[in-house]
Scaffold this motif. Structure first.
Motif, PDB file in Angstrom:
ATOM      1  N   SER A 159       0.857  -1.185   0.000  1.00 17.82           N
ATOM      2  CA  SER A 159       0.000   0.000   0.000  1.00 17.82           C
ATOM      3  C   SER A 159       0.890   1.230   0.000  1.00 17.82           C
ATOM      4  O   SER A 159       1.730   1.405   0.883  1.00 17.82           O
ATOM      5  N   THR A 160       0.723   2.076  -1.000  1.00 17.74           N
ATOM      6  CA  THR A 160       1.540   3.280  -1.121  1.00 17.74           C
ATOM      7  C   THR A 160       0.719   4.508  -0.764  1.00 17.74           C
ATOM      8  O   THR A 160      -0.496   4.456  -0.628  1.00 17.74           O
ATOM      9  N   GLY A 161       1.407   5.628  -0.637  1.00 18.27           N
ATOM     10  CA  GLY A 161       0.758   6.891  -0.292  1.00 18.27           C
ATOM     11  C   GLY A 161       1.648   7.723   0.600  1.00 18.27           C
ATOM     12  O   GLY A 161       2.881   7.697   0.474  1.00 18.27           O
ATOM     13  N   THR A 162       1.051   8.466   1.491  1.00 24.81           N
ATOM     14  CA  THR A 162       1.820   9.318   2.407  1.00 24.81           C
ATOM     15  C   THR A 162       2.503   8.457   3.460  1.00 24.81           C
ATOM     16  O   THR A 162       1.924   7.495   3.966  1.00 24.81           O
ATOM     17  N   PHE A 163       3.753   8.798   3.783  1.00 24.97           N
ATOM     18  CA  PHE A 163       4.553   8.057   4.751  1.00 24.97           C
ATOM     19  C   PHE A 163       5.153   9.052   5.732  1.00 24.97           C
ATOM     20  O   PHE A 163       5.710  10.079   5.335  1.00 24.97           O
ATOM     21  N   ALA A 164       5.046   8.742   7.024  1.00 24.24           N
ATOM     22  CA  ALA A 164       5.431   9.700   8.056  1.00 24.24           C
ATOM     23  C   ALA A 164       6.894  10.111   7.947  1.00 24.24           C
ATOM     24  O   ALA A 164       7.235  11.295   8.088  1.00 24.24           O
ATOM     25  N   VAL A 165       7.782   9.153   7.703  1.00 28.49           N
ATOM     26  CA  VAL A 165       9.215   9.473   7.654  1.00 28.49           C
ATOM     27  C   VAL A 165       9.508  10.427   6.501  1.00 28.49           C
ATOM     28  O   VAL A 165      10.216  11.427   6.656  1.00 28.49           O
ATOM     29  N   LEU A 166       8.960  10.125   5.316  1.00 26.77           N
ATOM     30  CA  LEU A 166       9.172  11.017   4.169  1.00 26.77           C
ATOM     31  C   LEU A 166       8.513  12.373   4.397  1.00 26.77           C
ATOM     32  O   LEU A 166       9.070  13.413   4.002  1.00 26.77           O
ATOM     33  N   SER A 167       7.340  12.385   5.010  1.00 31.19           N
ATOM     34  CA  SER A 167       6.673  13.661   5.281  1.00 31.19           C
ATOM     35  C   SER A 167       7.503  14.504   6.231  1.00 31.19           C
ATOM     36  O   SER A 167       7.613  15.727   6.063  1.00 31.19           O
ATOM     37  N   LEU A 168       8.094  13.865   7.234  1.00 33.67           N
ATOM     38  CA  LEU A 168       8.949  14.594   8.160  1.00 33.67           C
ATOM     39  C   LEU A 168      10.175  15.153   7.456  1.00 33.67           C
ATOM     40  O   LEU A 168      10.544  16.323   7.651  1.00 33.67           O
ATOM     41  N   MET A 169      10.833  14.334   6.621  1.00 28.85           N
ATOM     42  CA  MET A 169      12.008  14.803   5.880  1.00 28.85           C
ATOM     43  C   MET A 169      11.630  15.919   4.916  1.00 28.85           C
ATOM     44  O   MET A 169      12.356  16.923   4.796  1.00 28.85           O
ATOM     45  N   THR A 170      10.498  15.773   4.232  1.00 26.64           N
ATOM     46  CA  THR A 170      10.064  16.809   3.298  1.00 26.64           C
ATOM     47  C   THR A 170       9.711  18.095   4.035  1.00 26.64           C
ATOM     48  O   THR A 170      10.063  19.200   3.584  1.00 26.64           O
ATOM     49  N   CYS A 182       1.789  16.911  -5.614  1.00 25.38           N
ATOM     50  CA  CYS A 182       1.949  15.915  -4.555  1.00 25.38           C
ATOM     51  C   CYS A 182       3.355  16.000  -3.974  1.00 25.38           C
ATOM     52  O   CYS A 182       4.304  16.393  -4.662  1.00 25.38           O
ATOM     53  N   PHE A 183       3.488  15.612  -2.730  1.00 22.16           N
ATOM     54  CA  PHE A 183       4.814  15.573  -2.110  1.00 22.16           C
ATOM     55  C   PHE A 183       5.350  14.138  -2.153  1.00 22.16           C
ATOM     56  O   PHE A 183       4.617  13.209  -2.527  1.00 22.16           O
ATOM     57  N   PRO A 184       6.620  13.901  -1.798  1.00 21.44           N
ATOM     58  CA  PRO A 184       7.206  12.553  -1.912  1.00 21.44           C
ATOM     59  C   PRO A 184       6.388  11.499  -1.183  1.00 21.44           C
ATOM     60  O   PRO A 184       5.856  11.732  -0.100  1.00 21.44           O
ATOM     61  N   ASN A 185       6.308  10.333  -1.790  1.00 18.25           N
ATOM     62  CA  ASN A 185       5.480   9.246  -1.267  1.00 18.25           C
ATOM     63  C   ASN A 185       6.212   7.926  -1.410  1.00 18.25           C
ATOM     64  O   ASN A 185       7.185   7.814  -2.155  1.00 18.25           O
ATOM     65  N   SER A 186       5.727   6.920  -0.704  1.00 15.10           N
ATOM     66  CA  SER A 186       6.310   5.573  -0.777  1.00 15.10           C
ATOM     67  C   SER A 186       5.320   4.585  -0.201  1.00 15.10           C
ATOM     68  O   SER A 186       4.181   4.942   0.130  1.00 15.10           O
ATOM     69  N   ALA A 187       5.745   3.336  -0.082  1.00 18.34           N
ATOM     70  CA  ALA A 187       4.941   2.355   0.642  1.00 18.34           C
ATOM     71  C   ALA A 187       4.911   2.721   2.125  1.00 18.34           C
ATOM     72  O   ALA A 187       5.842   3.331   2.642  1.00 18.34           O
ATOM     73  N   THR A 188       3.825   2.373   2.792  1.00 17.88           N
ATOM     74  CA  THR A 188       3.667   2.731   4.196  1.00 17.88           C
ATOM     75  C   THR A 188       3.494   1.477   5.031  1.00 17.88           C
ATOM     76  O   THR A 188       2.861   0.505   4.618  1.00 17.88           O
TER      77      THR A 188
END
Length: 687
Positions: free
Chosen positions: A151-162, A405-411
């Motif tokens: 399942s992909t979409g918003t990921f906390a670690v990437l959101s924090l880095m972004t 959209c901002f960076p995303n990945s599997a969550t």
């Protein structure tokens, strides 16, 4: 092999010992590398392979693939490889899987809505852009991804880095009382910066796909990834404290941001909002138990309880009915624009500045996604293509950046939720997109009065799995102290410095442990086990054969510039080729095991995976010094890569092809039969 049998017996062994041999008194002829190639391989082809430069081989392979792809069947195979639905959709079991995919997709979509808005605030952009990031990347990965349960979409670690990068690139003015127009301009600049980072990370992953660098995921080891996510979870928790308490504090960025935020929160604690503090406490009191119930009763529940969406609806109704936004100045989400944003190319002027931030984001995206996909692929017995995953996530980030959209990945959380809800294939992603699409087109106004404190609570509750990864530390300590050290160093670096710097520290430290372990060469004395052709450590048994004058050395590590000094010192000491007064290497052999002068040395290269130019030159120099000292040097079990490097370095100018053997047993038998070693029958093997 019957043609290789010889009626000769091993000279002296039968008379001096009552030991039984597996082949009786008959042994086959010792096999050299050249003889083995004549019998079982194409010697001419093998020599051409070693002589051909690596670049020429790569160019020939590329031309062959291009010619194959230009044909009709080749083009179809390429299309099947790049569009996985063409492979799995014809074999889709509609009756058995469709209901599970639909339920799982709708469940994950319901979670995507509040979680996407929450992670958008973590990224320092308006909440609606989290919904965009929960729609476009999911749709694209469904078409290109190979992870059936991912399942992909918003990921906390990437959101924090972004978010940290966005705050640095587009800082908020010192006067925080901005007008509506100024706030919109600031948000637009931040959205552009976040989209540019998604564009940069997507372009980097596409470049890695073009170079077939899917293997790079192995450099982010499991301890590094888990320590990174656990440390980032602590950053998320601390960064959400101002929203939980209703404190309008600027976001801290850079090194020691976590401690700066804690200090600012403690200083401003008397000014906290009682209304938002109450909302946060009630939200956590609902979300945390629901998360625990979903985990404990996952086998009994038909589908996980959607605690997030229930909390969102209750908080929105309560805020609307009580007018909390006007009476107590509670921060709310506000109007969510309906429909989709206009496609827009991110500002490429900022690209050079954001590449430094995009690179660690691309590595984290690929590492987390590939590791999650591999876990569930192993569990459900299917395979994933790491290079295709690079393409899927690269295209997902690149194209979605055109829609702000901002960076995303599997969550981690939604992937686990998808599996628990009964998802079977990527088709579940389409049902998830339908839920998010309905919110974007019709249901957006219902979230107008949603307090932002609730979104902060959703952020914190979604970190549950990441925090619980620390429970694996005792087991990791028992399994591998080195991996435990990598975990702790990475976690401390992430917490004290920042997520991206902590990732760099973790990768460098992990690689250093690998290099350091190649330096720790332990010498074990081995002997020929009674009645077998096996060599075992002498400390395990006293019934082992030894031959004075015969020394077999096994070097179980790569032979490269970092180990060449250790390699030279060990062999000089054992062969008495070095200067006097050298410190003896650490060994476990008996004191008199090497008392006799060495006449023959067998170098077992089975543990040498590769050799570089410096290491190969050391072997060539060793061959010259052994020849000058009257010592016969025999090499055994060199792989093709090592043998090719040694040959290019000029080894065959120092030794003959008859001194290269396919195994230690063949080399030792050759030494006993041809060089007429005899005596109290001993054979010492050093590892």
């Amino acid at each position: 092999m019957s043609g290789l049998r010889s009626t000769r017996t091993c000279p002296g062994l039968g008379e001096a010992s009552d030991l039984k041999y597996p082949l009786g008194s008959k042994f086959r002829e010792p096999l050299t590398q050249a003889r083995f190639q004549q019998l079982f391989g194409d010697a001419e082809q093998d020599s051409e392979l070693h002589a051909e430069p690596c670049w020429s081989r790569l160019r020939r392979q590329w031309r062959r693939r291009r010619a194959s792809a230009c044909s009709g069947p080749g083009a179809w195979r390429l299309l099947l490889a790049r569009l996985p639905p063409l492979r799995w959709l014809p074999h889709y079991r509609w009756r058995a899987w469709l209901l599970g995919d639909a339920v799982a997709g709708v469940t994950v979509g319901i979670v995507h809505v509040p979680q996407g808005m929450a992670f958008a605030l973590l990224t320092s952009v308006p909440p609606v852009f989290g919904l965009y990031t929960s729609f476009f990347p999911v749709l694209i990965y469904t078409l290109l991804g190979t992870g059936r349960h991912l399942s992909t979409g918003t990921f906390a670690v990437l959101s924090l880095m972004t978010g940290s990068a966005v705050e640095r690139l587009v800082p908020e003015p010192l006067e925080r009382n901005l007008s509506g127009i100024e706030r919109e301009q600031l948000d637009a600049q931040r959205v552009g910066a976040a989209a540019a980072m998604a564009f940069g990370s997507g372009a980097l992953m596409l470049g890695m796909f073009a170079l077939q660098l899917g293997v790079l995921a192995t450099f982010l080891s499991e301890p590094v990834v888990k320590a990174l996510t656990s440390g980032a979870a602590l950053h998320v928790l601390v960064s959400q404290l101002p929203s939980l308490l209703g404190l309008p504090l600027p976001r801290q960025i850079g090194c020691f941001a976590l401690f700066k935020t804690l200090a600012a929160v403690l200083t401003a604690l008397p000014r906290s909002s009682p209304a938002e503090l109450t909302i946060s406490a009630l939200s956590l009191a609902l979300l945390v138990p629901v998360k625990e119930l979903n985990v404990r009763f996952r086998d009994r529940l038909p589908t996980p309880i959607p605690g997030e969406i229930v909390m969102v609806l209750l908080a929105s109704v309560l805020c609307f009915a009580s007018s909390l936004d006007t009476r107590y100045n509670v921060q709310i989400v506000g109007l969510l624009p309906g429909g989709f944003p206009q496609p827009l190319l991110p500002s490429l002027a900022e690209l050079p500045r954001i590449l430094v931030d995009s690179l660690p984001m691309a590595m984290v995206t690929f590492a987390v996604s590939a590791s999650l996909a591999s876990i569930y692929a192993d569990k459900y017995s299917y395979t994933i293509d790491s290079n295709q995953e690079l393409l899927a996530h690269g295209v997902s980030n690149l194209i979605s950046s055109f829609f702000s959209c901002f960076p995303n990945s599997a969550t981690l959380a939604t992937t686990s939720l998808l599996v628990d809800a009964g998802g079977n294939t990527q088709l579940a992603g389409l049902f998830s997109c339908m839920v998010v699409l309905s919110v974007l087109l019709w249901l957006g106004p219902f979230f107008y009065y949603l307090p932002k404190a609730v979104l902060a609570c959703i952020n914190i509750s979604s970190m549950r799995q990441m925090f619980f990864q620390m429970r694996e530390l005792p087991q990791l300590w028992r399994i591998s102290r080195v991996d435990f050290a990598v975990w702790m160093v990475t976690w401390v670096a992430v917490v004290t410095l920042s997520v991206d710097l902590g990732l760099a520290v973790g990768v460098v430290f992990s690689m250093m442990t690998v290099v350091c372990r190649t330096q720790r060469i332990q010498c074990l004395a081995l002997g020929l086990a009674e009645g077998t052709e096996l060599y075992r450590p002498l400390r395990e048994s006293h019934k082992l054969l030894q031959v004075p004058g015969l020394l077999v050395l096994s070097y179980p590590t790569p032979l490269y510039f970092g180990t060449r000094g250790q390699f030279r010192r060990i062999l000089e000491w054992h062969l008495r080729l070095g200067e006097g007064g050298q410190e003896a290497p650490k060994t476990d052999d008996p004191p008199d095991a090497v008392a006799e002068p060495v006449r023959v040395v067998v170098l077992d290269c089975s543990g040498v995976p590769f050799a570089d130019a410096a290491g190969a030159r050391d072997v060539v120099q060793l061959a010259s010094r052994c020849r000058d000292a009257g010592i016969h040097l025999l090499l055994a079990q060199c792989n093709a890569s090592v043998l090719g490097t040694l040959t290019q370095a000029g080894l065959l100018d120092r030794v003959s092809p008859e001194q290269l053997f396919v195994s230690v047993q063949d080399a030792a038998a050759y030494a006993l039969e041809t060089l007429e070693l005899s005596g109290p029958k001993t054979c010492t093997v050093w590892v």
